[in-house]
Design a protein around this motif. Structure first.
Motif, PDB file in Angstrom:
ATOM      1  N   GLN A  12       6.152   4.006  -4.647  1.00 54.30           N
ATOM      2  CA  GLN A  12       5.371   2.670  -4.742  1.00 54.30           C
ATOM      3  C   GLN A  12       6.124   1.554  -4.630  1.00 54.30           C
ATOM      4  O   GLN A  12       5.832   0.527  -3.591  1.00 54.30           O
ATOM      5  N   HIS A  16       5.475  -1.077  -1.461  1.00 51.40           N
ATOM      6  CA  HIS A  16       5.160  -2.457  -1.834  1.00 51.40           C
ATOM      7  C   HIS A  16       6.388  -3.375  -1.385  1.00 51.40           C
ATOM      8  O   HIS A  16       6.009  -4.628  -0.802  1.00 51.40           O
ATOM      9  N   MET A  36      -0.094  -0.446   3.504  1.00 51.15           N
ATOM     10  CA  MET A  36      -0.970  -0.862   2.472  1.00 51.15           C
ATOM     11  C   MET A  36      -1.826  -0.029   2.115  1.00 51.15           C
ATOM     12  O   MET A  36      -2.139   0.339   0.740  1.00 51.15           O
ATOM     13  N   CYS A  39      -0.316   3.115   0.104  1.00 48.57           N
ATOM     14  CA  CYS A  39       0.090   2.547  -1.363  1.00 48.57           C
ATOM     15  C   CYS A  39      -1.265   2.506  -2.285  1.00 48.57           C
ATOM     16  O   CYS A  39      -1.146   2.964  -3.385  1.00 48.57           O
ATOM     17  N   GLN A  40      -2.215   1.903  -1.881  1.00 46.50           N
ATOM     18  CA  GLN A  40      -3.532   1.631  -2.834  1.00 46.50           C
ATOM     19  C   GLN A  40      -4.325   3.032  -2.935  1.00 46.50           C
ATOM     20  O   GLN A  40      -4.720   3.275  -4.259  1.00 46.50           O
ATOM     21  N   TRP A  96      -0.875  -9.263  -5.007  1.00 47.66           N
ATOM     22  CA  TRP A  96      -0.832  -7.827  -5.259  1.00 47.66           C
ATOM     23  C   TRP A  96       0.604  -7.113  -5.096  1.00 47.66           C
ATOM     24  O   TRP A  96       1.006  -6.387  -6.311  1.00 47.66           O
ATOM     25  N   ASN A  97       1.155  -7.391  -4.141  1.00 52.28           N
ATOM     26  CA  ASN A  97       2.693  -6.829  -3.816  1.00 52.28           C
ATOM     27  C   ASN A  97       3.782  -7.447  -4.931  1.00 52.28           C
ATOM     28  O   ASN A  97       4.739  -7.022  -5.258  1.00 52.28           O
ATOM     29  N   ASP A 100       3.213  -5.641  -7.973  1.00 47.26           N
ATOM     30  CA  ASP A 100       3.511  -4.039  -8.066  1.00 47.26           C
ATOM     31  C   ASP A 100       5.077  -4.198  -7.816  1.00 47.26           C
ATOM     32  O   ASP A 100       5.450  -3.057  -8.584  1.00 47.26           O
TER      33      ASP A 100
END
Length: 209
Positions: A12, A16, A36, A39-40, A96-97, A100
């Motif tokens: 992950q 990311h 993307m 990863c989600q 988000w990234n 993360d």
């Protein structure tokens, strides 16, 4: 199990980090990005980790955070090509990234029993201002997508006669906005409690020893 969780966090982190680096360099959105989406989708495993007991995180807050992302990414952004080029999508993915990359870095080191106070502070503090911003970006992305769902009728269902039941998807999205902001209050409260639990003086000393 620690080895497995370390490998998961590493995957992950790499994914990311790749997205985050490319977004900074190229300043572009990744609405169609395979990394993307991958990863989600992989993040669903985190719910399984909690259910089988190898991750001690609370289930409901993590479940809400993961489902929020999946709905916004796959239902709202990925289904409407016109939305993918909007600046709000780039801002959302950036938030988000950023969260993360910090979180998976902290998790990887924690699997090895390594706790750096600055990283611990960053992991449990950065999310408090950035998570509400990401929720605002999600809400704005939904608002931007509404005209396209209305025009194209995506996901709207009208059953033929003799049924009179129909689903107008823009109404569903508007109701989901209320759920999104109600869930934000619950998750923010959980983030504050996690911060207090991990940044207490006694906890930091115990982890160092």
């Amino acid at each position: 199990m620690n080895v497995y969780l370390f490998v998961y966090d590493l995957m992950q982190f790499c994914g990311h980090s790749w997205i985050f680096t490319n977004m900074i360099i190229r300043f572009m959105t990744f609405g169609k990005g395979l990394v993307m989406r991958l990863c989600q989708l992989l993040s669903v495993l985190e719910i399984l980790h909690i259910l089988i007991g190898i991750d001690k995180s609370r289930l409901l807050p993590r479940f809400l955070q993961i489902t929020e992302r999946l709905i916004i990414l796959f239902v709202v952004i990925n289904s409407q090509e016109e939305v993918q080029g909007k600046y709000v999508v780039c801002v959302l993915f950036f938030l988000w990234n950023l969260l993360d990359v910090v979180r998976y870095t902290y998790n990887m080191l924690a699997r090895m029993g390594i706790y750096y106070l600055p990283l611990t502070w960053l992991n449990f503090s950065l999310c408090i201002p950035l998570y509400p911003l990401s929720v605002l970006a999600k809400g704005f992305a939904i608002c931007v997508s509404l005209p396209y769902f209305e025009s194209f009728g995506t996901y709207s269902i009208k059953l033929p006669f003799p049924f009179t039941f129909s689903i107008y998807f823009p109404y569903v999205l508007k109701m989901y906005l209320l759920v999104l902001f109600a869930g934000m209050c619950f998750i923010i409260r959980n983030l504050f409690s996690e911060r207090m639990a991990h940044l207490g003086t006694s906890n930091i000393k115990n982890k160092r020893s």
